[in-house]
Design a protein around this motif. Structure first.
Motif, PDB file in Angstrom:
ATOM      1  N   UNK A 113      58.174  43.508  57.990  1.00 23.18           N
ATOM      2  CA  UNK A 113      59.318  43.169  57.140  1.00 23.18           C
ATOM      3  C   UNK A 113      60.484  42.602  57.947  1.00 23.18           C
ATOM      4  N   UNK A 114      60.809  43.247  59.059  1.00 22.64           N
ATOM      5  CA  UNK A 114      61.981  42.801  59.830  1.00 22.64           C
ATOM      6  C   UNK A 114      61.770  41.394  60.397  1.00 22.64           C
ATOM      7  N   UNK A 115      60.517  41.040  60.691  1.00 21.71           N
ATOM      8  CA  UNK A 115      60.223  39.695  61.194  1.00 21.71           C
ATOM      9  C   UNK A 115      60.369  38.670  60.069  1.00 21.71           C
ATOM     10  N   UNK A 116      59.836  39.009  58.892  1.00 16.18           N
ATOM     11  CA  UNK A 116      59.970  38.104  57.744  1.00 16.18           C
ATOM     12  C   UNK A 116      61.439  37.918  57.377  1.00 16.18           C
ATOM     13  N   UNK A 117      62.218  39.005  57.488  1.00 12.97           N
ATOM     14  CA  UNK A 117      63.653  38.909  57.198  1.00 12.97           C
ATOM     15  C   UNK A 117      64.353  37.997  58.207  1.00 12.97           C
ATOM     16  N   UNK A 118      63.949  38.072  59.464  1.00 11.34           N
ATOM     17  CA  UNK A 118      64.545  37.200  60.488  1.00 11.34           C
ATOM     18  C   UNK A 118      64.190  35.732  60.213  1.00 11.34           C
ATOM     19  N   UNK A 119      62.925  35.484  59.863  1.00 13.01           N
ATOM     20  CA  UNK A 119      62.517  34.113  59.527  1.00 13.01           C
ATOM     21  C   UNK A 119      63.361  33.573  58.374  1.00 13.01           C
ATOM     22  N   UNK A 123      66.504  32.022  60.540  1.00 14.45           N
ATOM     23  CA  UNK A 123      65.876  30.720  60.805  1.00 14.45           C
ATOM     24  C   UNK A 123      65.715  29.875  59.545  1.00 14.45           C
ATOM     25  N   UNK A 124      66.134  30.451  58.408  1.00 16.60           N
ATOM     26  CA  UNK A 124      66.162  29.686  57.161  1.00 16.60           C
ATOM     27  C   UNK A 124      64.788  29.115  56.792  1.00 16.60           C
ATOM     28  N   UNK A 125      63.760  29.889  57.056  1.00 16.57           N
ATOM     29  CA  UNK A 125      62.405  29.482  56.690  1.00 16.57           C
ATOM     30  C   UNK A 125      62.166  29.877  55.236  1.00 16.57           C
TER      31      UNK A 125
ATOM     32  N   UNK B 123      56.791  25.393  62.662  1.00 11.72           N
ATOM     33  CA  UNK B 123      58.062  25.601  61.969  1.00 11.72           C
ATOM     34  C   UNK B 123      59.205  24.791  62.573  1.00 11.72           C
ATOM     35  N   UNK B 124      58.893  24.034  63.636  1.00 12.03           N
ATOM     36  CA  UNK B 124      59.875  23.114  64.209  1.00 12.03           C
ATOM     37  C   UNK B 124      61.166  23.828  64.632  1.00 12.03           C
ATOM     38  N   UNK B 125      61.019  25.029  65.150  1.00 10.09           N
ATOM     39  CA  UNK B 125      62.184  25.776  65.648  1.00 10.09           C
ATOM     40  C   UNK B 125      62.458  25.316  67.077  1.00 10.09           C
TER      41      UNK B 125
END
Lengths: 214, 214
Positions: A113-119, A123-125, B123-125
């Motif tokens: 979850x924390x990784x998906x939240x960071x993305x 990172x606006x993914x 993801x082009x980061x």
């Protein structure tokens, strides 16, 4: 009584729930909702229990234990008269731990979850690309795992009784289904799932059966 | 003789090199270059050894073992007369495994080469944001680990002799320094590092000492 800090949908907590059930160790479930209230794992109280703010944590005899695989190893050693999740043979134990870690180190952490939240936030993914990410890491892991399981006889990941590897696999399959990963290419993974789904220990540990199911 | 498929800069391989050295188990190092030739871990030969295409893999008595923590547990059980990396006491073993897994599950996988490559290519980061990502997960992990270590007396992560936890921590510190993470806020982590750096087993396992050092 053992206390388990758990979240119904956390696959790391789900692993430990299965292990406790297979060992017939009664426990009290203490919910930590990972989304409500800004994420209850971030509370000062929970951080004092688990400094990295992840579930599960287990309390036994007033001692705190963290990290799902370490908890399962602890249960194995602290309760040697319960059903074992690691057979005696050294090479077999190594194979079981390797499968467990393929899931717990190579698949699950990258999709946490924390990784998906960071993305999302840093990172606006967008959701489409986050879901591609999620499925990618499961697919890479399951492609490898399918090859490993294809070489193993037996109903479960390793052998004809459930082990720590099955405790890890079933929650990861749950995640895969939630994110619509196509599992038809993984007949050996599905066969293990079918064997596990016959056992109450696995059924009672399912997210939908938990008291904190939202 | 034991064979270790290794890459000088892989922190998972670095863990196992330290463990083998602490146990005084001689081994032959077989390099798998993770960048050259499109990544030698992707070769059909290496995939037949390690289906998830990651290092390390260890071969002992013609059996293949994968996953760094599973390999260390295997060495512990297969060579009980060597220096132990897990003391006898059940609760202490659980704490050592929990620290090991904080690093091997919560920090390292999210920063692994294949993840950074996905951030870049799919993801082009850009590099700045990839480096922020890298430092973020180390910082989250080290913030928690510093609190854990602050409660532990002794020169090493747990106690006055090196354990599996130290085998995991030193490679992670190496990665942190490579990516310029400020470590001044982690006096307990740095103190453990200073203790480890006095021991030949840790020194000889360093990336710069490896035969495949680029």
């Amino acid at each position: 009584m053992i206390k388990l800090y758990s979240y119904f949908r956390s696959s790391a907590a789900y692993r430990v729930r299965i292990a406790l059930n297979l060992k017939a160790l009664p426990y009290e479930s203490i919910p930590v909702h990972l989304l409500n209230n800004g994420g209850e794992q971030h509370s000062a109280h929970y951080e004092s229990i688990n400094p990295i703010k992840l579930v599960p944590s287990l309390v036994d005899s007033e001692q705190i234990f963290t990290q799902s695989l370490a908890i399962m190893e602890y249960l194995e050693e602290a309760y040697p008269d319960t059903t074992s999740l690691l057979p005696e043979e050294v090479n077999v134990r190594a194979n079981i731990r390797a499968i467990s870690q393929m899931i717990a180190c190579d698949i699950h952490p990258v999709n946490n979850l924390r990784v998906l939240q960071y993305l999302n936030k840093q990172l606006d993914i967008d959701e489409t690309h986050r879901n591609d990410w999620y499925r990618h890491w499961i697919t890479v892991g399951f492609d490898a795992l399918e090859k490993v399981l294809a070489k193993q006889p037996g109903k479960f990941c390793i052998g004809d009784t459930p082990t720590m590897a099955d405790c890890c696999l079933i929650p990861q399959i749950y995640n895969a289904k939630r994110f619509n990963v196509h599992l038809d290419d993984y007949p050996h993974i599905l066969s293990v799932e079918a064997s596990c789904k016959e056992l109450p220990a696995f059924i009672q540990a399912e997210p939908e059966k938990q008291p904190d199911m939202a």
